[in-house]
Design a protein around this motif. Sequence first.
Motif, PDB file in Angstrom:
ATOM      1  N   PHE A  59      35.686   0.272  29.287  1.00 53.00           N
ATOM      2  CA  PHE A  59      35.670  -0.294  30.637  1.00 53.00           C
ATOM      3  C   PHE A  59      34.293  -0.878  30.892  1.00 53.00           C
ATOM      4  O   PHE A  59      33.326  -0.535  30.229  1.00 53.00           O
ATOM      5  N   GLU A  60      34.252  -1.753  31.887  1.00 52.82           N
ATOM      6  CA  GLU A  60      33.009  -2.458  32.209  1.00 52.82           C
ATOM      7  C   GLU A  60      32.154  -1.603  33.131  1.00 52.82           C
ATOM      8  O   GLU A  60      32.640  -1.115  34.155  1.00 52.82           O
ATOM      9  N   LYS A  61      30.882  -1.399  32.777  1.00 56.09           N
ATOM     10  CA  LYS A  61      30.032  -0.672  33.728  1.00 56.09           C
ATOM     11  C   LYS A  61      28.631  -1.265  33.855  1.00 56.09           C
ATOM     12  O   LYS A  61      27.835  -0.791  34.656  1.00 56.09           O
ATOM     13  N   ASN A  62      28.321  -2.280  33.066  1.00 54.84           N
ATOM     14  CA  ASN A  62      26.998  -2.896  33.198  1.00 54.84           C
ATOM     15  C   ASN A  62      27.120  -4.205  33.969  1.00 54.84           C
ATOM     16  O   ASN A  62      27.693  -5.175  33.483  1.00 54.84           O
ATOM     17  N   PHE A  63      26.611  -4.226  35.180  1.00 53.97           N
ATOM     18  CA  PHE A  63      26.722  -5.421  36.026  1.00 53.97           C
ATOM     19  C   PHE A  63      25.349  -5.974  36.364  1.00 53.97           C
ATOM     20  O   PHE A  63      25.177  -6.717  37.310  1.00 53.97           O
ATOM     21  N   PHE A  64      24.373  -5.555  35.606  1.00 50.08           N
ATOM     22  CA  PHE A  64      22.994  -5.869  35.963  1.00 50.08           C
ATOM     23  C   PHE A  64      22.607  -7.287  35.546  1.00 50.08           C
ATOM     24  O   PHE A  64      22.802  -7.689  34.417  1.00 50.08           O
ATOM     25  N   VAL A  65      22.091  -8.035  36.501  1.00 49.52           N
ATOM     26  CA  VAL A  65      21.514  -9.346  36.201  1.00 49.52           C
ATOM     27  C   VAL A  65      20.156  -9.378  36.904  1.00 49.52           C
ATOM     28  O   VAL A  65      20.091  -9.206  38.121  1.00 49.52           O
ATOM     29  N   GLU A  66      19.104  -9.568  36.141  1.00 49.16           N
ATOM     30  CA  GLU A  66      17.767  -9.568  36.756  1.00 49.16           C
ATOM     31  C   GLU A  66      17.495 -10.942  37.367  1.00 49.16           C
ATOM     32  O   GLU A  66      17.662 -11.966  36.704  1.00 49.16           O
ATOM     33  N   SER A  67      17.082 -10.964  38.636  1.00 51.57           N
ATOM     34  CA  SER A  67      16.810 -12.262  39.277  1.00 51.57           C
ATOM     35  C   SER A  67      15.503 -12.816  38.720  1.00 51.57           C
ATOM     36  O   SER A  67      14.677 -12.074  38.178  1.00 51.57           O
ATOM     37  N   SER A  68      15.315 -14.137  38.910  1.00 55.41           N
ATOM     38  CA  SER A  68      14.116 -14.736  38.323  1.00 55.41           C
ATOM     39  C   SER A  68      12.852 -14.197  38.996  1.00 55.41           C
ATOM     40  O   SER A  68      11.835 -13.990  38.338  1.00 55.41           O
ATOM     41  N   SER A  69      12.929 -13.899  40.305  1.00 55.04           N
ATOM     42  CA  SER A  69      11.702 -13.401  40.952  1.00 55.04           C
ATOM     43  C   SER A  69      11.368 -11.982  40.492  1.00 55.04           C
ATOM     44  O   SER A  69      10.204 -11.623  40.382  1.00 55.04           O
ATOM     45  N   VAL A  70      12.379 -11.192  40.196  1.00 54.53           N
ATOM     46  CA  VAL A  70      12.098  -9.843  39.672  1.00 54.53           C
ATOM     47  C   VAL A  70      11.546  -9.963  38.249  1.00 54.53           C
ATOM     48  O   VAL A  70      10.556  -9.312  37.887  1.00 54.53           O
ATOM     49  N   ALA A  71      12.169 -10.839  37.460  1.00 53.28           N
ATOM     50  CA  ALA A  71      11.701 -11.027  36.072  1.00 53.28           C
ATOM     51  C   ALA A  71      10.236 -11.480  36.056  1.00 53.28           C
ATOM     52  O   ALA A  71       9.476 -11.131  35.151  1.00 53.28           O
ATOM     53  N   ALA A  72       9.858 -12.230  37.093  1.00 51.48           N
ATOM     54  CA  ALA A  72       8.494 -12.765  37.126  1.00 51.48           C
ATOM     55  C   ALA A  72       7.438 -11.723  37.513  1.00 51.48           C
ATOM     56  O   ALA A  72       6.239 -11.968  37.383  1.00 51.48           O
ATOM     57  N   MET A  73       7.874 -10.583  38.011  1.00 49.04           N
ATOM     58  CA  MET A  73       6.889  -9.543  38.392  1.00 49.04           C
ATOM     59  C   MET A  73       6.180  -9.022  37.147  1.00 49.04           C
ATOM     60  O   MET A  73       6.833  -8.665  36.154  1.00 49.04           O
ATOM     61  N   SER A  74       4.858  -8.973  37.209  1.00 53.27           N
ATOM     62  CA  SER A  74       4.119  -8.439  36.060  1.00 53.27           C
ATOM     63  C   SER A  74       4.244  -6.914  36.072  1.00 53.27           C
ATOM     64  O   SER A  74       4.596  -6.314  37.109  1.00 53.27           O
ATOM     65  N   GLN A  75       3.934  -6.302  34.938  1.00 50.85           N
ATOM     66  CA  GLN A  75       4.014  -4.845  34.855  1.00 50.85           C
ATOM     67  C   GLN A  75       3.095  -4.199  35.894  1.00 50.85           C
ATOM     68  O   GLN A  75       3.434  -3.196  36.501  1.00 50.85           O
ATOM     69  N   ARG A  76       1.964  -4.841  36.105  1.00 49.54           N
ATOM     70  CA  ARG A  76       1.015  -4.311  37.084  1.00 49.54           C
ATOM     71  C   ARG A  76       1.582  -4.377  38.511  1.00 49.54           C
ATOM     72  O   ARG A  76       1.478  -3.410  39.279  1.00 49.54           O
ATOM     73  N   GLU A  77       2.223  -5.489  38.821  1.00 55.20           N
ATOM     74  CA  GLU A  77       2.854  -5.608  40.150  1.00 55.20           C
ATOM     75  C   GLU A  77       3.937  -4.542  40.331  1.00 55.20           C
ATOM     76  O   GLU A  77       4.074  -3.951  41.402  1.00 55.20           O
ATOM     77  N   LYS A  96      13.033  -3.159  36.427  1.00 54.99           N
ATOM     78  CA  LYS A  96      12.043  -3.304  37.503  1.00 54.99           C
ATOM     79  C   LYS A  96      12.732  -3.081  38.854  1.00 54.99           C
ATOM     80  O   LYS A  96      13.926  -3.351  38.994  1.00 54.99           O
ATOM     81  N   PRO A  97      11.980  -2.647  39.847  1.00 59.70           N
ATOM     82  CA  PRO A  97      12.599  -2.479  41.177  1.00 59.70           C
ATOM     83  C   PRO A  97      12.842  -3.833  41.839  1.00 59.70           C
ATOM     84  O   PRO A  97      12.204  -4.822  41.456  1.00 59.70           O
ATOM     85  N   VAL A  98      13.750  -3.856  42.803  1.00 58.57           N
ATOM     86  CA  VAL A  98      13.969  -5.107  43.551  1.00 58.57           C
ATOM     87  C   VAL A  98      13.310  -4.975  44.920  1.00 58.57           C
ATOM     88  O   VAL A  98      13.336  -3.905  45.516  1.00 58.57           O
ATOM     89  N   LYS A  99      12.723  -6.064  45.397  1.00 56.08           N
ATOM     90  CA  LYS A  99      12.027  -5.979  46.682  1.00 56.08           C
ATOM     91  C   LYS A  99      12.917  -6.433  47.840  1.00 56.08           C
ATOM     92  O   LYS A  99      12.641  -6.139  48.988  1.00 56.08           O
ATOM     93  N   SER A 100      13.946  -7.188  47.540  1.00 58.07           N
ATOM     94  CA  SER A 100      14.793  -7.685  48.637  1.00 58.07           C
ATOM     95  C   SER A 100      16.263  -7.598  48.222  1.00 58.07           C
ATOM     96  O   SER A 100      16.584  -7.488  47.037  1.00 58.07           O
ATOM     97  N   PHE A 101      17.137  -7.669  49.215  1.00 57.14           N
ATOM     98  CA  PHE A 101      18.574  -7.642  48.928  1.00 57.14           C
ATOM     99  C   PHE A 101      18.964  -8.851  48.081  1.00 57.14           C
ATOM    100  O   PHE A 101      19.828  -8.779  47.220  1.00 57.14           O
ATOM    101  N   ARG A 102      18.295  -9.980  48.367  1.00 56.65           N
ATOM    102  CA  ARG A 102      18.613 -11.206  47.640  1.00 56.65           C
ATOM    103  C   ARG A 102      18.399 -11.022  46.134  1.00 56.65           C
ATOM    104  O   ARG A 102      19.187 -11.459  45.317  1.00 56.65           O
ATOM    105  N   ASP A 103      17.309 -10.303  45.797  1.00 52.09           N
ATOM    106  CA  ASP A 103      17.004 -10.062  44.378  1.00 52.09           C
ATOM    107  C   ASP A 103      18.100  -9.287  43.677  1.00 52.09           C
ATOM    108  O   ASP A 103      18.234  -9.321  42.462  1.00 52.09           O
TER     109      ASP A 103
END
Length: 425
Positions: A59-77, A96-103
């Motif tokens: 069954f399908e359980k991985n629905f994760f898609v990283e948004s471009s703004s999350v992908a752009a966060m540096s490890q330090r950020e 990485k964590p998401v900062k907004s619902f849009r992400d």
Amino acid sequence: MSRYDSRSSDPSSYRDRRSDTGFGGSSGYGSSVRSSSSKSEHNSAEPPRKLDLDGLTPFEKNFFVESSSVAAMSQREVEEYRQQREITVEGRDVPKPVKSFRDMGFPDYVMQEITKAGFVEPTAIQSQGWPMALKGRDLIGIAETGSGKTLAYLLPAIVHVNAQPFLAPGDGPIVLVLAPTRELAVQIQQEATKFGASSRIKSTCIYGGVPKGPQVRDLQKGVEIVIATPGRLIDMLESHNTNLRRVTYLVLDEADRMLDMGFEPQIRKIVSQIRPDRQTLYWSATWPKEVEQLARQFLYNPYKVIIGSQDLKANHAIRQHVDIVSESQKYNKLVKLLEDIMDGSRILIFMDTKKGCDQITRQLRMDGWPALSIHGDKSQAERDWVLSEFKAGKSPIMTATDVAARGLAFLCLIGWLPHISQPVQ
Ligand code: AMP
């Protein structure tokens, strides 16, 4: 179109898959206690074990898609953000964590409900918990009540359900949430109803102390999400009113509380009937040894996310005053406190024992205070009545044992109850 939408966009494409969900057999899966190993399953140095999935349809359980703004966060950020929101993480490949619902890229039917609720940003547990849960991996979440943890597991649950084949006649739920008390179960269901409505996901609450008829009817009609206290659920399983063969998303909420209340044997019995490759989300406000031990047995290669300190129990938004008084001073102290704070708002008094609860209530009433009590020895009808009198402000003082505490404390956090008194032992 979002990949989440597959179920609602083309229901017919699931008709074939429905008939071969393949979770055949009637007796469940034997023990799904996934390892008896005493070693930690969430030690990142340890490779995940292989699960025995013979005969089970994937069954399908991985629905994760990283948004471009999350992908752009540096490890330090990422680290700064986690530090600022008091988020600690453990596990392999932590997203990485998401900062907004849009992400988050939630599907429209979920976003509509978030907008309707007026939420501005994800809470800390949501910002880190959502990407983890959407990856389909097991998750340990240590977070306080009031942190937004219910939606941290319910929104991914809704996405999960929408990607599964429709329920066929006789199917049990796809998502099972176990909760320690009826009060908490009802609150969870309210959120499930609100956020699941736009994708027509049905949910029901299964708890003891009330007639079984309406619950049996809900189960027999077919519901995608079941929120249950362990005892009544076992009753329903043993009387074949439902089954757990379709469960692929399992939540244990307030695991520490369930163990405190002695539910461990029931939890084991229930979990042993669920397929071992399910996604399990294990929530607790605290992390004592027993809770950790159970997690080791039920979870497979989990992430762990902690909000605040691991031994945090209380919500920092609530100021607490502690008065230490002798047994003989307690009642007078309570009355003095009531005289000071009683201004027509509601006051909740937690006590250690049911007997104490009744005695103090009786004494308060004799002294002219509008008090009623609620605890496990009261019938469900009486508990409902007391709660409604309290809610309506007709009896603004309510005494309760700590069995009811978490569910009631939640009401304080959402501003429904303005005061919590000190416990009277
Ligand atoms: P919980 O910790 O799940 O018991 O949630 C406590 C309350 O916070 C509930 O009334 C939720 O509806 C609310 N809540 C959940 N997520 C958010 C959010 N992102 N922003 C504001 N409130 C929220």
